[in-house]
Design a protein around this motif. Structure first.
Motif, PDB file in Angstrom:
ATOM      1  N   GLN A 182      39.861  34.294  36.716  1.00  0.00           N
ATOM      2  CA  GLN A 182      39.462  35.611  36.221  1.00  0.00           C
ATOM      3  C   GLN A 182      40.620  36.296  35.501  1.00  0.00           C
ATOM      4  N   LYS A 183      41.835  36.116  35.995  1.00  0.00           N
ATOM      5  CA  LYS A 183      42.999  36.712  35.324  1.00  0.00           C
ATOM      6  C   LYS A 183      43.194  36.120  33.927  1.00  0.00           C
ATOM      7  N   ILE A 184      42.883  34.844  33.774  1.00  0.00           N
ATOM      8  CA  ILE A 184      42.979  34.221  32.448  1.00  0.00           C
ATOM      9  C   ILE A 184      42.026  34.911  31.472  1.00  0.00           C
ATOM     10  N   GLU A 199      30.745  42.352  36.502  1.00  0.00           N
ATOM     11  CA  GLU A 199      31.093  41.772  37.801  1.00  0.00           C
ATOM     12  C   GLU A 199      32.508  41.183  37.755  1.00  0.00           C
ATOM     13  N   PRO A 200      33.532  42.009  37.512  1.00  0.00           N
ATOM     14  CA  PRO A 200      34.886  41.492  37.288  1.00  0.00           C
ATOM     15  C   PRO A 200      35.534  40.846  38.502  1.00  0.00           C
ATOM     16  N   THR A 201      35.011  41.083  39.717  1.00  0.00           N
ATOM     17  CA  THR A 201      35.631  40.477  40.899  1.00  0.00           C
ATOM     18  C   THR A 201      34.661  39.593  41.677  1.00  0.00           C
ATOM     19  N   ARG A 202      33.585  39.150  41.036  1.00  0.00           N
ATOM     20  CA  ARG A 202      32.616  38.298  41.735  1.00  0.00           C
ATOM     21  C   ARG A 202      33.272  36.988  42.172  1.00  0.00           C
ATOM     22  N   GLY A 203      33.110  36.662  43.448  1.00  0.00           N
ATOM     23  CA  GLY A 203      33.564  35.373  43.960  1.00  0.00           C
ATOM     24  C   GLY A 203      35.059  35.230  44.117  1.00  0.00           C
ATOM     25  N   ILE A 204      35.807  36.344  44.173  1.00  0.00           N
ATOM     26  CA  ILE A 204      37.240  36.236  44.400  1.00  0.00           C
ATOM     27  C   ILE A 204      37.622  37.032  45.644  1.00  0.00           C
ATOM     28  N   ILE A 214      30.685  46.991  35.162  1.00  0.00           N
ATOM     29  CA  ILE A 214      29.380  46.730  35.769  1.00  0.00           C
ATOM     30  C   ILE A 214      29.629  45.973  37.069  1.00  0.00           C
ATOM     31  N   SER A 215      29.127  46.503  38.171  1.00  0.00           N
ATOM     32  CA  SER A 215      29.384  45.852  39.450  1.00  0.00           C
ATOM     33  C   SER A 215      28.248  46.106  40.427  1.00  0.00           C
TER      34      SER A 215
END
Length: 503
Positions: free
Chosen positions: A401-403, A420-425, A450-451
Motif C-alpha cells: 500500500q505504501k508503494i 479503502e486505504p488501509t484494507r487488509g493491513i 472512502i472507508s
C-alpha cells in the motif's frame, strides 16, 4: 479441537513460525491477531495442511495428525476461507457452493433441483438472499464472500477458519455473518477468526492469540484486554495516538475539486460536494451505497451520464484516467492487487507507472532515473523493501500500500482519492498510512477518503459526507463527527429523516 505444539516453519532466508504453541477449543471463537508478516497466514496454512512444519506436532479432534495434503485436513472437517476468494467465475453460485460435492440423480447426472434447493437453504442460514443460478462473475464482492462461506459449510465442519471475512462486506451483511459464526460456535464448531478490525474482535471473539515475528506473544480471554493492550501486544510498543491531529483547511479559497449533480447509473444517482486543498474529506456509507462508483466516475474509469466536475477551477466533464493523472488527480483503488499493483513488476516500475513519460528519453526508458525515483519514495514513506528492483508480490499488504501511496503522491499532487486505504493491513501499518495521509494534505493536496471503517473516518476527517443508495444523505463536520451520527445518515430514508435522527 486443535492443538499445535512447538510448530516451526522455515522458508528460504526467514523463519516464519518459531516454536509456536496454540490451541482452540470446540464451541469457541478464537481470534488470531498480528501485524502483516507476523505468521498468521503461515499458521493457518499449517493447520490446513498446505504447509508441512519442520518441527512440532498437530493434534486435531483428540488425535495427532500429519497432513500430507490439504484434502486430508478438509476431509477431517477443517474448512478455510481465505481472504482471496477461491471461486470459479463462470460457474453459478450453487455450482461453486457444491464444487466437488454436487448431488446426483439415480442416473448419475447432476441433480440441479436438489443442488439449487440446498444452496438456498445454506444461504438462508447465513441470512443472505441471492439467485443460486446466477454466475459468480455477475455477483457483487459481498455476494461472492457469502458464496465462499456457504461453500465451507457444506458437509460436517469441525473447525472453520475465517481470514479477513469482512474485508468486502460491512453493515447488515457483516452483522449477519457474525450471527452465523456465533450460531456455529453454539453448535460446537471451533472458529478461528483473523481480522485487522479490532472492533470486530471485541464484539465476536471469546479468546485472542497474538503473533509477532513468528512467535506467540500471548493468549488471553477477550475480557482481559482492551484496545490499547491489544495494540501494544501486536506492535511491541504503546501506541497512544493512532490518528494524527486534525487540521481545518482554509474554506475561504476556491475548492480544488467541485462536483455537482453527478450521476453514473445505476449506483450513483445524485452527488454534489466541494473538496479543499489541505482537507481530508471522508465519504462514508454502507456497502452498495455507491461510494467507489463516485470515485471511478470522477477519475474517468467509469462513464457518467450527468453532472459537472471542476478541477482546479477548470471544467473537467469528459475525463479519462490519463486526463485525470495529467491534471494532478490520482486514484488509489480498493482492489490493491487487481487494479492497483502490477504484481509481477518490481517496485520501481510500480511507482513510476502513471508518469512514464517523465522517465523516457529519445532512446527509451531511463532505468537509472526510474530506480532513483523509487529510492526517493522508499525513504519518504519508509517502505520496507530490499530495494527498488525488488518484486512487490512478496511484500506485506502494508508495504504494498505504501508503494501505491508513493506512486500517486509523486504523480498527482492536486487531488488524491483513496478508496479503502488501509484494507487488509495491520494496525502498525495503519498508523503509518494515517501519518502519510495527513502529510499529503499538509503538502496541499485535497484528499477524499472512502472507508468502511467508521473509526478511521471519525479519526482522520474534518468533514464527512454520508451516502445511501447513490445519493448524499448528509454532511457531518467537526465535533459532530461520530460513528452514531454517520450511521443515522447511512440508514435514513432521506436527508430529513437523517437530520432528525442525528438531533
Amino acid at each position: 479441537m486443535i492443538r499445535l505444539d512447538g510448530i516451526t516453519k522455515v522458508f528460504p532466508g526467514v523463519k516464519s513460525l518459531e516454536n509456536v504453541n496454540f490451541e482452540a477449543k470446540a464451541g469457541e471463537i478464537h481470534a488470531i491477531l498480528g501485524e502483516n508478516g507476523a505468521g498468521k497466514s503461515t499458521l493457518i496454512k499449517t493447520i490446513a495442511g498446505a504447509y508441512i512444519p519442520e518441527e512440532g506436532t498437530i493434534h486435531f479432534a483428540g488425535q495427532e495428525r500429519k497432513w500430507a495434503t490439504p484434502k486430508e485436513a478438509k476431509d477431517a472437517g477443517i474448512q478455510i476461507i481465505y481472504q482471496e476468494l477461491m471461486l470459479f467465475p463462470e460457474l453459478t453460485a450453487a455450482e461453486n457452493i457444491f464444487i466437488g460435492k454436487m448431488p446426483r440423480t439415480r442416473f448419475g447426472t447432476i441433480d440441479y433441483k436438489t443442488m439449487y434447493r440446498r444452496a438456498n437453504e445454506t444461504l438462508d442460514s447465513l441470512g443472505h438472499r441471492l439467485d443460486p443460478r446466477a454466475p459468480v462473475r455477475d455477483l457483487s464482492i459481498a455476494d461472492q464472500q457469502m458464496v465462499e462461506i456457504a461453500k465451507a459449510l457444506i458437509g460436517e465442519t469441525k473447525l472453520l477458519v475465517l481470514d479477513e471475512p469482512t474485508a468486502a462486506i460491512s453493515g447488515r451483511e457483516a452483522e449477519l455473518l457474525f450471527e452465523c459464526v456465533k450460531l456455529l460456535r453454539d453448535q460446537g464448531v471451533c472458529i478461528i477468526y483473523i481480522s485487522h478490525r479490532l472492533e470486530e474482535i471485541f464484539s465476536i471473539a471469546d479468546r485472542v492469540t497474538v503473533l509477532k515475528d513468528g512467535q506467540n506473544v500471548g493468549t488471553h480471554d477477550i475480557h482481559e484486554l482492551d484496545r490499547d493492550k491489544l495494540v501494544a501486544m501486536m506492535v511491541g510498543r504503546e501506541v497512544n495516538n493512532i490518528f494524527p491531529p486534525k487540521k481545518t483547511p482554509n474554506a475561504d479559497v476556491a475548492p480544488v475539486l467541485t462536483v455537482r449533480d453527478l450521476r453514473a447509473p445505476p449506483k450513483v444517482k445524485d452527488v454534489s460536494f466541494d473538496l479543499y486543498a489541505g482537507e481530508i474529506l471522508g465519504l462514508a456509507g454502507l456497502v452498495g451505497a455507491g461510494r467507489s462508483e463516485v470515485a471511478h466516475a470522477i477519475f474517468g474509469s467509469m462513464p457518467r451520464t450527468d453532472g459537472t466536475v471542476t478541477l482546479g477551477g477548470e471544467a473537467f466533464n469528459a475525463p479519462t484516467p490519463r486526463d485525470s493523472i495529467d491534471r494532478g488527480l490520482g486514484f488509489l483503488t480498493e482492489d490493491r492487487k487487481g487494479e492497483g499493483l502490477m504484481i509481477l513488476l518490481d517496485m520501481a516500475a510500480n511507482v513510476t507507472a502513471p508518469v512514464l513519460s517523465e522517465f523516457t528519453t529519445t532512446t527509451g526508458l531511463d532505468r537509472n532515473y526510474e530506480v532513483q525515483a523509487a529510492e526517493d519514495e522508499i525513504k519518504r514513506f519508509r517502505i520496507a523493501v530490499p530495494g527498488p528492483k525488488s518484486g512487490v508480490y512478496q511484500l506485506s499488504g502494508g508495504n504494498q500500500q505504501k508503494i501505491l501511496f508513493g506512486r500517486w503522491a509523486r504523480a498527482c499532487r492536486r487531488v488524491l482519492i483513496l478508496d479503502e486505504p488501509t484494507r487488509g493491513i495491520d494496525v502498525g501499518a495503519k498508523v503509518e498510512i494515517y501519518e502519510i495521509i495527513r502529510k499529503l494534505a499538509d503538502e496541499g493536496a485535497g484528499v477524499l477518503v472512502i472507508s468502511s471503517e467508521l473509526p478511521e473516518i471519525v479519526g482522520l476527517c474534518t468533514r464527512v459526507l454520508v451516502m445511501r443508495e447513490g445519493s448524499v444523505t448528509g454532511e457531518v463536520v467537526s465535533t459532530e463527527i461520530s460513528e452514531e451520527t454517520i450511521m443515522h445518515y447511512a440508514t435514513a430514508a432521506s436527508a430529513d429523516a437523517a437530520q432528525g435522527a442525528a438531533r
